[in-house]
Design a protein around this motif. Structure first.
Motif, PDB file in Angstrom:
ATOM      1  N   THR A 228       0.808  -1.217   0.000  1.00 61.52           N
ATOM      2  CA  THR A 228       0.000   0.000   0.000  1.00 61.52           C
ATOM      3  C   THR A 228       0.846   1.274   0.000  1.00 61.52           C
ATOM      4  O   THR A 228       0.338   2.356   0.281  1.00 61.52           O
ATOM      5  CB  THR A 228      -0.958   0.024   1.205  1.00 61.52           C
ATOM      6  N   ASP A 229       2.133   1.164  -0.316  1.00 61.87           N
ATOM      7  CA  ASP A 229       2.999   2.347  -0.353  1.00 61.87           C
ATOM      8  C   ASP A 229       2.394   3.428  -1.243  1.00 61.87           C
ATOM      9  O   ASP A 229       1.982   3.164  -2.385  1.00 61.87           O
ATOM     10  CB  ASP A 229       4.394   1.980  -0.868  1.00 61.87           C
ATOM     11  N   GLY A 230       2.410   4.646  -0.745  1.00 62.84           N
ATOM     12  CA  GLY A 230       1.784   5.733  -1.469  1.00 62.84           C
ATOM     13  C   GLY A 230       2.518   6.179  -2.711  1.00 62.84           C
ATOM     14  O   GLY A 230       1.912   6.730  -3.626  1.00 62.84           O
ATOM     15  N   ALA A 231       3.838   5.962  -2.766  1.00 60.83           N
ATOM     16  CA  ALA A 231       4.623   6.484  -3.886  1.00 60.83           C
ATOM     17  C   ALA A 231       4.692   5.525  -5.073  1.00 60.83           C
ATOM     18  O   ALA A 231       5.316   5.860  -6.086  1.00 60.83           O
ATOM     19  CB  ALA A 231       6.036   6.833  -3.413  1.00 60.83           C
ATOM     20  N   ILE A 232       4.083   4.358  -4.975  1.00 64.79           N
ATOM     21  CA  ILE A 232       4.176   3.372  -6.055  1.00 64.79           C
ATOM     22  C   ILE A 232       3.700   3.953  -7.376  1.00 64.79           C
ATOM     23  O   ILE A 232       4.411   3.929  -8.387  1.00 64.79           O
ATOM     24  CB  ILE A 232       3.387   2.096  -5.700  1.00 64.79           C
TER      25      ILE A 232
END
Length: 310
Positions: A228-232
């Motif tokens: 769920t990393d935001g920067a993906i």
């Protein structure tokens, strides 16, 4: 005979009545004090904690926020000690709370939630409320241009590319060395990633590994990430799907002490729509607003809660 029976009933009834009265007073006292809501210290923990606070306040439940309390060990210990009442946890951590890391149940979202909920209720009188179906487990992501050019979308695809020698991976030492991380991918998909093609970066900060891949630092084109990393999306990375369940599933759910839930039964219906709204894509987007756009976790949580009609 009848008198004796009455006498025995009287002896039994009096302690029962006193106990019931004590229980009622205890429940009333519990209901009168605010629910102490905590969260972990990372970006997503702050987001989830603020969402919980917003939802409970909107439901008229008194809340005392103690957000960003610390890492898992600190927050879990505080919950078990009764120092806090509720916080968002990940189902997969139950595999380690109860020494069940090899249990296949923890590699499926529904069975992981059901198992940890049962174990924690039996052992600690804790209740796991419904989870968000957004898996924040270890994953590997490729640069978007590389993934699209090679039609790479799954860990099977990644395994073939790894053997072809076209990939260079940025990861933490834990990811490389832990039997539960890269080694689990290798066992499950039948490959071995060349260790001389791994750039090991200090710590476990996926912001660093993702940036290395996005910017081709040291020739890196693949990165250790969390689901769920935001920067993906912002860095145009593509997560390789773990189709065979190599990794334990880490889906967030609110965990609450059972007496607190009994005193405030509105907690469960207040939080259900919030966690139901958190798909993988939505959680990535919300995390990106914090990690990439620089907004505060409280502001992002309030905006999302309002979008749900709160």
């Amino acid at each position: 005979m009848a008198a004796g029976m009455i006498g025995r009933r009287g002896l039994v009834a009096m302690p029962f009545a006193l106990a019931a009265a004590g229980w009622i007073r205890g429940a009333a006292a519990q209901a009168a004090r605010p629910v102490v809501v905590s969260s972990k210290i990372d970006t997503e923990g702050a987001l989830l904690g603020n969402l919980v606070v917003a939802a409970l306040r909107a439901a008229g439940i008194p809340v005392e926020p103690r957000l960003a309390l610390g890492p898992t060990r600190i927050v879990r210990t505080a919950l078990l000690a009764g120092e806090i009442d509720l916080y968002p946890e990940y189902t997969g951590n139950g595999a380690f709370f109860f020494n069940r890391a090899e249990d296949p149940a923890f590699r499926n979202g529904q069975s992981a939630h059901e198992l940890v909920a049962r174990l924690d209720r039996e052992a600690n009188n804790l209740v796991w409320l419904p989870r968000a179906e957004a898996n924040n487990t270890w994953a590997i992501a490729l640069r978007g241009d590389l993934a699209r050019a090679g039609n790479l979308a799954t860990m099977e695809d990644f395994a073939k590319a790894a053997e072809a020698g076209t990939l260079r991976l940025a990861a933490s030492a834990e990811f490389v060395e832990s039997p539960a991380a890269l080694a689990s991918f290798e066992r499950t998909y039948g490959f071995r990633f060349p260790r001389d093609r791994i750039v090991v970066l200090p710590g476990g900060d996926t912001a660093v590994t993702m940036r290395a891949a996005a910017q081709r630092i040291s020739g890196v084109n693949a990165a250790m990430v969390y689901g769920t990393d935001g920067a993906i999306a912002a860095l145009d990375l593509v997560v390789m799907r773990d189709t065979k369940g190599a990794q334990i599933v880490y889906e967030p759910a609110a965990v609450v002490r059972a007496p607190v839930l009994a005193a405030h039964p509105g907690i469960a219906p207040a939080l259900a729509p919030v966690f139901a709204s958190l798909t993988l894509e939505k959680l990535q987007q919300l995390n990106a607003q914090i990690a990439v756009e620089g907004r505060t976790a409280a502001a992002v949580a309030q905006a999302h809660f309002r979008s749900l009609g709160g």
